[in-house]
Motif scaffolding. Sequence first.
Motif, mmCIF file in Angstrom:
data_model
loop_
_atom_site.group_PDB
_atom_site.id
_atom_site.type_symbol
_atom_site.label_atom_id
_atom_site.label_comp_id
_atom_site.label_asym_id
_atom_site.label_seq_id
_atom_site.Cartn_x
_atom_site.Cartn_y
_atom_site.Cartn_z
ATOM 1 N N ILE A 54 27.656 43.539 46.143
ATOM 2 C CA ILE A 54 28.797 44.016 45.351
ATOM 3 C C ILE A 54 28.811 45.539 45.383
ATOM 4 O O ILE A 54 27.894 46.177 44.876
ATOM 5 N N VAL A 55 29.833 46.113 46.044
ATOM 6 C CA VAL A 55 29.975 47.567 46.090
ATOM 7 C C VAL A 55 31.084 47.938 45.098
ATOM 8 O O VAL A 55 32.189 47.400 45.169
ATOM 9 N N SER A 56 30.771 48.821 44.157
ATOM 10 C CA SER A 56 31.746 49.148 43.125
ATOM 11 C C SER A 56 31.595 50.618 42.737
ATOM 12 O O SER A 56 30.529 51.195 42.904
ATOM 13 N N CYS A 57 32.658 51.195 42.188
ATOM 14 C CA CYS A 57 32.624 52.628 41.868
ATOM 15 C C CYS A 57 33.114 52.906 40.450
ATOM 16 O O CYS A 57 34.099 53.606 40.238
ATOM 17 N N PRO A 58 32.413 52.371 39.439
ATOM 18 C CA PRO A 58 32.787 52.639 38.041
ATOM 19 C C PRO A 58 32.268 54.020 37.603
ATOM 20 O O PRO A 58 31.205 54.132 37.009
ATOM 21 N N GLY A 59 32.981 55.052 38.033
ATOM 22 C CA GLY A 59 32.531 56.415 37.717
ATOM 23 C C GLY A 59 31.739 57.004 38.854
ATOM 24 O O GLY A 59 31.745 58.210 39.082
ATOM 25 N N ARG A 60 31.014 56.161 39.596
ATOM 26 C CA ARG A 60 30.321 56.575 40.828
ATOM 27 C C ARG A 60 30.012 55.310 41.612
ATOM 28 O O ARG A 60 30.003 54.199 41.041
ATOM 29 N N GLU B 176 31.544 41.033 37.546
ATOM 30 C CA GLU B 176 32.064 41.130 38.910
ATOM 31 C C GLU B 176 33.566 41.377 38.952
ATOM 32 O O GLU B 176 34.064 42.143 39.780
ATOM 33 N N ALA B 177 34.293 40.756 38.026
ATOM 34 C CA ALA B 177 35.757 40.947 38.017
ATOM 35 C C ALA B 177 36.084 42.409 37.700
ATOM 36 O O ALA B 177 36.925 43.038 38.362
ATOM 37 N N LEU B 178 35.372 42.967 36.737
ATOM 38 C CA LEU B 178 35.631 44.363 36.361
ATOM 39 C C LEU B 178 35.147 45.299 37.484
ATOM 40 O O LEU B 178 35.832 46.265 37.835
ATOM 41 N N ALA B 179 34.010 44.943 38.082
ATOM 42 C CA ALA B 179 33.474 45.766 39.194
ATOM 43 C C ALA B 179 34.491 45.840 40.331
ATOM 44 O O ALA B 179 34.671 46.883 40.969
ATOM 45 N N ALA B 180 35.211 44.732 40.552
ATOM 46 C CA ALA B 180 36.184 44.687 41.661
ATOM 47 C C ALA B 180 37.358 45.631 41.417
ATOM 48 O O ALA B 180 38.072 46.012 42.349
ATOM 49 N N GLN B 181 37.520 46.063 40.176
ATOM 50 C CA GLN B 181 38.635 46.985 39.868
ATOM 51 C C GLN B 181 38.291 48.434 40.216
ATOM 52 O O GLN B 181 39.129 49.329 40.101
ATOM 53 N N TYR B 182 37.017 48.637 40.650
ATOM 54 C CA TYR B 182 36.586 50.007 41.004
ATOM 55 C C TYR B 182 36.137 50.029 42.464
ATOM 56 O O TYR B 182 34.953 49.935 42.752
ATOM 57 N N PRO B 183 37.090 50.127 43.383
ATOM 58 C CA PRO B 183 36.709 50.107 44.809
ATOM 59 C C PRO B 183 35.892 51.335 45.203
ATOM 60 O O PRO B 183 36.014 52.395 44.596
#
Length: 402
Positions: free
Chosen positions: A9-15, A376-383
């Motif tokens: 899971i690659v995500s960018c919530p702030g970084r 995971e759903a929220l993580a997907a909102q931060y590409p």
Amino acid sequence: MRITDAKVIVSCPGRNFVTLKITTEDGIYGLGDATVNGRELAVASYLSDHVAPLLVGRDARRIEDTWQYLYKGAYWRRGPITMAAIGAVDTALWDIKAKSLDAPLYQLLGGASRESVLVYGHASGNDVEDTVAAVADFAKRGYTAIRAQSAIPGIPSTYGVGRGKLYYEPAESGNPPENVWSSELYLNFVPRLFERLRKEFGSEVHLLHDVHHRLTPIEAGRLGRSLEPYHLFWLEDPTPAELQEGFRLIRQHTTTPIAVGEVFNTIFDCQLLIREQLIDYIRNAVVHSGGISHLLKIAHLAELYQVRTACHGATDLSPVCLAAALHFDLAVHNFGIQEYMHHSAETERVFKHGYTFSQGTMYPGDAPGLGVDIDEALAAQYPYQRACLPVNRKLDGTMHSW
Ligand code: CS2
Ligand code: MG
């Protein structure tokens, strides 16, 4: 307990963060941090393309065998990308094992050796008085150990001076920002900063400082000696540590304690430093050093030589890594201190965790496993957003360590 899935899971919530999620046939899943700041997609691909296919079908309980399988099986051993990938797998498997035994991870590492984990915060300022105010703010928050970094007069930008009050995120979107450096200006300035800090705060508070790989060994010896009147808790990364024997020169000139290791990824990077007692704290991170299993081996070697642990814990190590580090910290005998840089609000929303901070210490919590989860759903909102660490050049333009 067969592994049925290994998802990256690659995500960018702030970084940017890279998280590995391993699921077993029993429905139990474990998480591992695989984030290497500025090189995130390299680890994501290493995991997705080369490791995940090897994990499906393996027994999740065979943690050491899986570690050796991935380490020796790669043939091309060591290095930050390989060891972060192995670290994520190892951490996730420990998470699964602890969950399957309905126990917090530290209970599987020998149980608690202390009531809580001493942490240090990051105070920084644009000049001496600004840094004094920042240290005072952290002391007010209950920290008893505080790293102090200040802008250096005459240098337009430098390491460790945060953009936010509570955390420091060095990566910036796009290509690397260019910083400028002068060891001479730095060496003349830093003793003044700590003289002022000791005058303001007395001798009780632990003061730390990160040189961030920028001096030669003899310059580091000079700095360490000039800071002796202010008895720092440690001087971190005084010189690039690829040359482990270079630290003999520093040791000859100063009793200021030395901390090294956040860029290390195996025991081989630090075994001479530890065996010759050239350092006082070893800073390897769970994520970057092959996970809990390898970090335990480093800690046990360090214990023989009275070197204490001090896991790296910057903003770019995810809450999954911090949770794993806190379980490790609570259990190992020769624990020293844990770095604690706050994560952004977005990150805190994506990664729910059970660890807590109180009066300068932290506690991992007693939920089964690591006690951390990813939405995971929220993580997907931060590409993913491409971002790089800065580079550093001397005043004459020569490339230098950042
Ligand atoms: C620093 C880090 O936390 C530290 O001691 O050295 O901020 C380091 O610069 C970053 O983790 C690099 O991504
Ligand atoms: Mg550092």
